[in-house]
Design an enzyme around this catalytic site. Structure first.
Site, PDB file in Angstrom:
ATOM      1  N   CYS A 116       1.175  13.892   5.116  1.00  0.00           N
ATOM      2  CA  CYS A 116       0.463  12.648   4.789  1.00  0.00           C
ATOM      3  C   CYS A 116      -0.634  12.920   3.776  1.00  0.00           C
ATOM      4  O   CYS A 116      -1.150  12.000   3.147  1.00  0.00           O
ATOM      5  CB  CYS A 116      -0.109  11.988   6.023  1.00  0.00           C
ATOM      6  SG  CYS A 116      -0.568  13.134   7.319  1.00  0.00           S
TER       7      CYS A 116
ATOM      8  N   GLY B 118       6.340   0.374   8.973  1.00  0.00           N
ATOM      9  CA  GLY B 118       6.426   0.496  10.428  1.00  0.00           C
ATOM     10  C   GLY B 118       5.075   0.309  11.092  1.00  0.00           C
ATOM     11  O   GLY B 118       4.945  -0.395  12.101  1.00  0.00           O
ATOM     12  N   GLY B 119       4.062   0.940  10.512  1.00  0.00           N
ATOM     13  CA  GLY B 119       2.729   0.843  11.094  1.00  0.00           C
ATOM     14  C   GLY B 119       2.167  -0.558  11.001  1.00  0.00           C
ATOM     15  O   GLY B 119       1.551  -1.059  11.944  1.00  0.00           O
TER      16      GLY B 119
ATOM     17  N   GLY C  95       2.503   7.189  10.795  1.00  0.00           N
ATOM     18  CA  GLY C  95       3.829   6.912  10.250  1.00  0.00           C
ATOM     19  C   GLY C  95       3.740   6.145   8.946  1.00  0.00           C
ATOM     20  O   GLY C  95       2.758   6.272   8.211  1.00  0.00           O
ATOM     21  N   SER C  96       4.760   5.351   8.683  1.00  0.00           N
ATOM     22  CA  SER C  96       4.869   4.688   7.385  1.00  0.00           C
ATOM     23  C   SER C  96       4.070   3.387   7.347  1.00  0.00           C
ATOM     24  O   SER C  96       3.692   2.835   8.382  1.00  0.00           O
ATOM     25  CB  SER C  96       6.325   4.362   7.099  1.00  0.00           C
ATOM     26  OG  SER C  96       6.763   3.320   7.958  1.00  0.00           O
TER      27      SER C  96
ATOM     28  N   GLU D 252      -2.443   5.528  11.146  1.00  0.00           N
ATOM     29  CA  GLU D 252      -2.520   6.254   9.883  1.00  0.00           C
ATOM     30  C   GLU D 252      -1.230   5.940   9.161  1.00  0.00           C
ATOM     31  O   GLU D 252      -0.147   6.321   9.621  1.00  0.00           O
ATOM     32  CB  GLU D 252      -2.653   7.752  10.161  1.00  0.00           C
ATOM     33  CG  GLU D 252      -2.868   8.552   8.899  1.00  0.00           C
ATOM     34  CD  GLU D 252      -2.371   9.973   9.053  1.00  0.00           C
ATOM     35  OE1 GLU D 252      -2.663  10.623  10.056  1.00  0.00           O
ATOM     36  OE2 GLU D 252      -1.650  10.419   8.136  1.00  0.00           O
TER      37      GLU D 252
END
Lengths: 503, 503
Positions: free
Chosen positions: A282, A225-226, A221-222, A245
């Site tokens: 990504c 957020g990650g 994800g982002s 990731e």
């Protein structure tokens, strides 16, 4: 308090299409984790795990129509792409079934006793065991391949770890369908359905990472957020590995000679790659180093023409659409940045949420380390070195290789880096090595989008590409869900057969 | 501000014996990191790294007298033990030289193109590259084997990573001597001396973990110190792997049958193991499950006799001595705990700081999960389940295997777990598997102290044994300092020879 409803939206229109249950509160998360964790002993049976993975390939194939229809409505990625993605998922389940059966990933090492070692060596038998029950956070942009039935799930199950998936809110119905397919496959293979459980809701994700029975986390994800979840995982009383990731710019370097000899073809390949799936990969090439001068100019013109002709489409959700349009506008307004094709809303009757691709250009000097990326008014050209999700890329025109080096020197970690050069260029080997310093995959003469499911794949890189030096795609992705154990002078009749070979 | 002096103390007397330079301020740490980092390209030469490691084995052997004299004064561990530890270090350097030469650790995987894969697979060539410059925190209890010339340093150099060591304050002179030996070995091998640099001081350690050019950390030490540094590593803008070995109770389970058939021998082995090096091993057995009843009683009596006869000795420093004596007293005062041998100061003229070993006993019921480890007054018997550094262990008397299970269920992660049972006992395999659930090494019929340097060794375990699912001893310890990189359709003439094999 009433739990929040989970809603499925049509990505093309933005409208609610169905209500899919409710978000999981702390109690529901606990129940999902305990149910999954209770299947650890059953999952210890390696041949049965392989059978589960093969059965999962079959159930997703058998239910392809329903899965693809749900995913197409929820993501607007289109049936052809989603059919391909589902085929990839089935292939991946079978790939990890083969890895589970083969057992090479167990890393068995057997040392006979050696009285001459310092200190003397007793008999040692080492292998890897499942790390425990794992949490998997699904991604928005691959409703199959990086979501419920994706690589994290397949590799964790192959390793023998039960999985609790936190569904992505962009495709809750697809997630439920996929979870049911895997749970049914488990039962077909003689395993409990709860080898995989599913939760919805943002707070449910937080509760999951904090749960004492969760032993590792997989996340795609982002960066914001990650990172927030990474911080939670690290702050636990018992910290756990967080395999995240997070984000990648995926720079591309095109040499003068390639621009001169294959400029048109390279421009076409670039635009196809950065607009693929509406730029929501990504591995989207987000920064392209193109030589200054006539060959580069021609390449840039061809790219602009192709970009302007690219079909508009919807992004995954309204928030991404806004971020994309705002991100494009902010970058276009930076000093020295030229808009070659303007990204914009492009609504049609069928797809009111559609946008069209954009293309930006800037001179390398504007990004140089001397300026620190800021002009006198504090506007930061450094944003051009950050990922912008959606169909846009930035062409950076360079005058010489020193200029290229100064741009590369400002980049963080990346999933990929791509070189378009001629194999006989004197510096080609040096540039390959230079790109490998900050990326997990170096592509020569191709494009980074499209990540093969293969033993030798690396889908990971220095932070923020991934939070750990691991891969989330390919054969060695299974290594994330294991820990080593050594048995010292344990009689072989007390060990598993894999360890009972003569030393 | 004047930098703090670094002082070398005599561990037996507590007196200052020498001043060893000064603590590194932020500027000195930065210089040490930059100097080491500048050697990355030189260290990329794998055969030369192997030569460095072999030369390091020779220099530490050639300087053994000076190294051992300094270490004996600073740690009181005694010449025989330190001579053995230095021999281990030389063996370990040669072991990792062999691993570097062999190249199997590179994890080379070559996939030929496969158009039938989904998606079609391009040619992929994967291996592992050095992660970057690493920080190594030396331990107190192994002035050689887990300090400057220890396993973290040897494995990191073998991987191609320059090393900046944070010396342990208990043995600064030993650290300087060892660093000089490795730096001289580097020069002999045609490498810069700065492949290893050394800093002293607590704040220097903090600055090191935060330094942007540090890519990973190796640490051996206490839970509080290690956790604080782990938290710093995770909180960096770019988080880095923190490979910490923090603490371990190393439980031992002795079955009724073994107590009956080999009680005296087992008691003798236990006392030798837990008093070895004055109980200052990370693998010291700290909790021993002994059956209730006559066979267990006899074993306990024999252990008490041996413990009372164990030679007193100094601990590594005054703080550890205080912690040990206070930790023993606190445990002895817990409800239900019986003191079999009292740990106490045992000063002599030669060793004013000496202590003698202690031995405690408690019934398993006092630790059961029902009590939550606390009595009505809130006194916690849970302390008995925490590591106490120094020569003490706790004998836990159990009535049945359910009682054993309830104790094991309260344990965190461990480096080791040991089973003393007869191979033909019906539950032996089940107990081996049970111990493997929370430990990285399971020993049958032996003792956990003594960690072989071997391909199959695991020295690591679930938290707090280690912070990651890795090992800090043995062949696979090198994996911590690497990250994978895949080359996609890169012409082989542009790659290193290891990757240029036919696919």
């Amino acid at each position: 308090m009433e739990p929040e409803p989970v809603l499925s939206r049509d990505a093309r229109t933005g409208e609610i299409r169905a209500r899919i249950g409710a978000e999981a509160d702390a109690r529901a998360v606990d129940a999902a984790v305990r149910a999954a964790d209770a299947t650890r002993d059953a999952l210890a049976d390696r041949p049965r795990r392989a059978a589960l993975l093969r059965a999962a390939a079959e159930t997703v194939e058998a239910r392809a129509d329903a899965l693809i229809a749900a995913a197409d409505a929820e993501t607007a990625l289109g049936v052809p792409r989603l059919a391909g993605e589902l085929a990839r998922v089935a292939y991946q389940f079978r790939f990890f079934a083969g890895i589970a059966e083969d057992g090479g990933y167990l890393g068995v090492v057997i040392d006979p006793p050696d009285p001459a070692a310092v200190p003397p060596r007793p008999e040692l038998r080492r292998w890897k065991v499942p790390i425990g029950t794992v949490a998997v956070f699904a991604a928005s942009n691959f409703p199959f391949a990086f979501s419920v039935p994706g690589g994290d799930t397949a590799s964790a199950l192959a390793a023998g770890c039960p999985v609790v998936v936190k569904a992505h809110p962009d495709h809750p119905e697809t997630s439920e369908f996929a979870a049911a397919a895997i749970r049914d496959a488990a039962v077909q293979a003689g395993l409990p359905a709860d080898v995989l459980t599913l939760v919805h809701g943002r707070q449910a994700g937080v509760d999951l990472v904090r749960h004492p029975l969760i032993s590792a986390v997989g996340f795609t994800g982002s960066i914001p957020g990650g990172r927030a979840l990474f911080d939670l995982a690290a702050a636990r009383q018992v910290p756990i590995p967080f395999y995240g990731e997070l984000g990648s710019l995926n720079p591309v370097l095109i040499t003068e000679r390639t621009a001169a000899s294959r400029g048109a073809e390279t421009a076409a390949g670039l635009v196809a790659s950065y607009t693929l799936g509406q730029g929501q990969f990504c591995t989207k090439p987000g920064l392209v180093l193109v030589p200054a001068g006539p060959a580069g100019d021609a390449l840039v013109s061809a790219a602009a023409e192709a970009a302007a002709a690219a079909a508009p489409g919807a992004l995954l959700d309204a928030r991404m659409r806004e971020h994309f349009l705002a991100g494009f506008a902010a970058r276009a307004a930076l000093p020295g940045v030229r808009t070659l094709v303007e990204a914009a809303a492009a609504p049609t009757v069928d797809i009111p949420q559609a946008v069209r691709a954009g293309l930006l250009e800037v001179d390398a000097e504007a990004l140089g380390p001397d300026s620190g990326g800021s002009d006198a008014n504090g506007a930061s050209t450094g944003e051009l070195l950050e990922e912008c999700f959606g169909p846009v890329t930035v062409l950076v025109r360079y005058r010489d290789m020193a200029s290229v080096e100064s741009v590369l020197g400002r980049l963080g970690g990346n999933l990929t880096a791509t070189l378009h050069a001629e194999p006989d260029e004197p510096d080609a080997a040096r540039w390959v090595a230079r790109l490998a310093r900050f990326a997990g995959r170096v592509i020569f003469g191709g494009w980074p989008t499209g990540v093969a499911v293969a033993p030798a794949m690396t889908h990971g890189g220095p932070y923020p590409a991934t939070t750990t030096p691991t891969t989330s795609v390919g054969g060695t992705a299974i290594d994330r869900w294991l820990r080593p154990v050594t048995f010292q002078t344990v009689p072989t009749e007390l060990l598993q057969p894999e360890l009972a070979k003569p030393g």
